[in-house]
Design an enzyme around this catalytic site. Sequence first.
Site, PDB file in Angstrom:
ATOM      1  CD1 TRP A  70       4.322  -8.780  -1.184  1.00 22.42           C
ATOM      2  CD2 TRP A  70       2.855 -10.152  -0.216  1.00 22.42           C
ATOM      3  NE1 TRP A  70       3.933  -8.208   0.011  1.00 22.42           N
ATOM      4  CE2 TRP A  70       3.037  -9.026   0.624  1.00 22.42           C
ATOM      5  CE3 TRP A  70       1.969 -11.150   0.186  1.00 22.42           C
ATOM      6  CZ2 TRP A  70       2.364  -8.890   1.829  1.00 22.42           C
ATOM      7  CZ3 TRP A  70       1.297 -11.006   1.398  1.00 22.42           C
ATOM      8  CH2 TRP A  70       1.500  -9.887   2.195  1.00 22.42           C
ATOM      9  CG  HIS A  71       1.345 -14.740   0.106  1.00 21.49           C
ATOM     10  ND1 HIS A  71       0.721 -14.175  -0.980  1.00 21.49           N
ATOM     11  CD2 HIS A  71       0.523 -14.528   1.165  1.00 21.49           C
ATOM     12  CE1 HIS A  71      -0.435 -13.646  -0.594  1.00 21.49           C
ATOM     13  NE2 HIS A  71      -0.582 -13.839   0.693  1.00 21.49           N
ATOM     14  N   GLY A  72       5.987 -15.583  -0.261  1.00 19.75           N
ATOM     15  CA  GLY A  72       7.150 -16.346   0.161  1.00 19.75           C
ATOM     16  C   GLY A  72       8.080 -16.667  -0.991  1.00 19.75           C
TER      17      GLY A  72
END
Length: 515
Positions: free
Chosen positions: A321-323
Amino acid sequence: MLFNSYVFLLAFLPITALGFFLIGRRSQLFAAGWLAAASLFFYGWWDVRYLPLLLASITFNYWCAMHLRPRRHPRAKLLLACAIGANLALLVYYKYAGFFAASFSELTGSPRILLQIVLPIGISFFTFTQIAFLVDTYQGKVVESRFVYYLLFVTYFPHLIAGPVLHHKEMMPQFADRRIYRFSAREMAVGATIFCIGLAKKVLIADNIAPYASPLFEHPDAPSLLLAWSGVLAYTFQLYFDFSGYSDMAIGLSRMFGVKLPLNFDSPYKSQNIAQFWRKWHMTLSRFLRDYLYIPLGGNRHGPGRRYANLMATMVLGGLWHGAGWNFVVWGFLHGLYLSIHQVWANAAKALHLPVDAKPWKVIATLLTFIAVCIAWVFFRAQDMATALTILRGMHGGFGVALPDSVMHGLHAVQPLLARMGVSSYLGGGSVFIEAWGWIAFAALIAFLFPNTQEIVRRYEPALDFVPGAGNLSGRLGRALVWAPTRKWAVALGVLALASLLALNRPADFLYFQF
């Protein structure tokens, strides 16, 4: 538009607030519409081309929710699955299409496909917010038939770009409360205080410590032990004060309008274990992952093995989700591993009756947790796996220990001892080396020994209800830093705000904008 910019502080915010309270005297609905329109303008300032995408997403999810409420559609479960799938498909395309294409090319050896896709800012946050709304609507937890209020719920500018991830049941009763449409000097004072503290964290600490982190991750070469740790610790505290500052600013801005956002940050580096860290870092994301991923996967209901598998899956997906990158997968995997190890250790400590509540034990536990988090941040920040592994090798002394010549000269009395320990010297960099460790020491002092923002304003911050045990200060320093609407605090915050404004010559993006 950035919170830490002159156009926001001197134009957008005062015009939006003035219009909101003036219109609110006549009509709550039109005031909510004004705030929603201002929020759309705020989003479109970044790139107006993605405004139709945001509006299309809102309209689609509102339509789905109307047919899910209360399970009116004959195939409500299928509709929910399709709606969630559509939201995730949009997110996957913009955020992960390039990553999947590059990974496919590497695995198959085919020519690399370059996809020029610009990530719409805040897409992860408004997507997760609406998925939570759809699920809650399907389960009968919320009912919302007013499109203007739903539009405001999703686009509300304090949270739109980088969170917190909101729940409908937290926000809509507040938007329906007529008291928020009347100007309140008390709410404005509390909000301005929280905002000023957050702004100072961002522009006076995070932005000033950033130059000592970037060189290591951009050109790692072969960093010696102290250089590697200085860069990693600089990034660790840069991220801390950047995200903590944004969270404070979002809460403070919202309080100016009389609306209370849930807390998103609660001194996570003071945590004594990794589970506690995740209850204090990005709290609303942790809550979302727990409620809509970990628990639906089975949580801890099917034995230890399934529990650990669920933890790993949740954290790996949280990393993605963060990258879009394998480094984020590794970061999520590490935290899943940390959480699993913590569960095993907690069970063993309980069975063996170890004195885990003793103060020395807590200090050691806090230090170990902090070091583990720092190691994981290397993968979070590094551009690729090779860079991360090089930095980790330096952190473990793989490239030796070295100090600048100027520093070694100042330590001439102990040079023989340092030489026997394998500490060498190199030309240049003495002032930068000292400045970096000076900023790290200052940031650590604030992060570990000072009360956080919600503790400072705890008597005036009902949002503390979201944090069990928050606001329990001890010590003379903590008691002295409790905010109250006094002249002394007004002068102190005025000086802090002025120093922050003078530092806004080159506004820097918040790190979480890229997620």
